[in-house]
Design a protein around this motif. Sequence first.
Motif, PDB file in Angstrom:
ATOM      1  N   LYS A  77      55.624  36.419  32.284  1.00 18.65           N
ATOM      2  CA  LYS A  77      54.427  36.700  32.768  1.00 18.65           C
ATOM      3  C   LYS A  77      53.438  37.541  31.762  1.00 18.65           C
ATOM      4  O   LYS A  77      54.181  38.568  31.158  1.00 18.65           O
ATOM      5  N   LEU A 124      54.184  36.073  41.678  1.00 23.70           N
ATOM      6  CA  LEU A 124      53.126  35.427  41.571  1.00 23.70           C
ATOM      7  C   LEU A 124      51.902  36.228  42.116  1.00 23.70           C
ATOM      8  O   LEU A 124      50.740  36.286  41.803  1.00 23.70           O
ATOM      9  N   LEU A 127      51.060  39.392  40.563  1.00 23.56           N
ATOM     10  CA  LEU A 127      50.483  39.372  39.329  1.00 23.56           C
ATOM     11  C   LEU A 127      48.864  39.138  39.677  1.00 23.56           C
ATOM     12  O   LEU A 127      48.298  39.645  38.890  1.00 23.56           O
TER      13      LEU A 127
END
Length: 135
Positions: A77, A124, A127
């Motif tokens: 990421k 996710l 993020l």
Amino acid sequence: MNTPKSELKLEWIPASGFQLRKAGVQFDAVRVDGDEGRRLAFLLEAITGGEPGPVVTEANGRRAVYFLVPAGSTLSKSWPAGATPLNAAVGRISYVPIPALTGRTWPLAWYFPPTAPDRFVHTLLLLNAVSALLG
């Protein structure tokens, strides 16, 4: 059903005080310092209905907030400036401070304690939230 924190037994949580745990073994972590870290924790609390997964706060120094995510999930990421992934990337060793569930753990505390052995902050979701907040 969630296990009461006094009954939750995870090998990576110390019985008392606090200890450093190597990132990338049981979990990775993302560190966000200061007020931004606390705002991010509030945001994740709101998004998840109060159960974002395990989050550790530090009361001194950088006043860091550590978001514990599944092991290996931070590696591929692109994290924005201000969010530091702690993992076991090639040529890198990172450690995360982990407090006991009860007792004297200052300067560390669980902002959100773990609720189940396999329950972590969703990578996710974290993020996207950190990108919206910091990016």
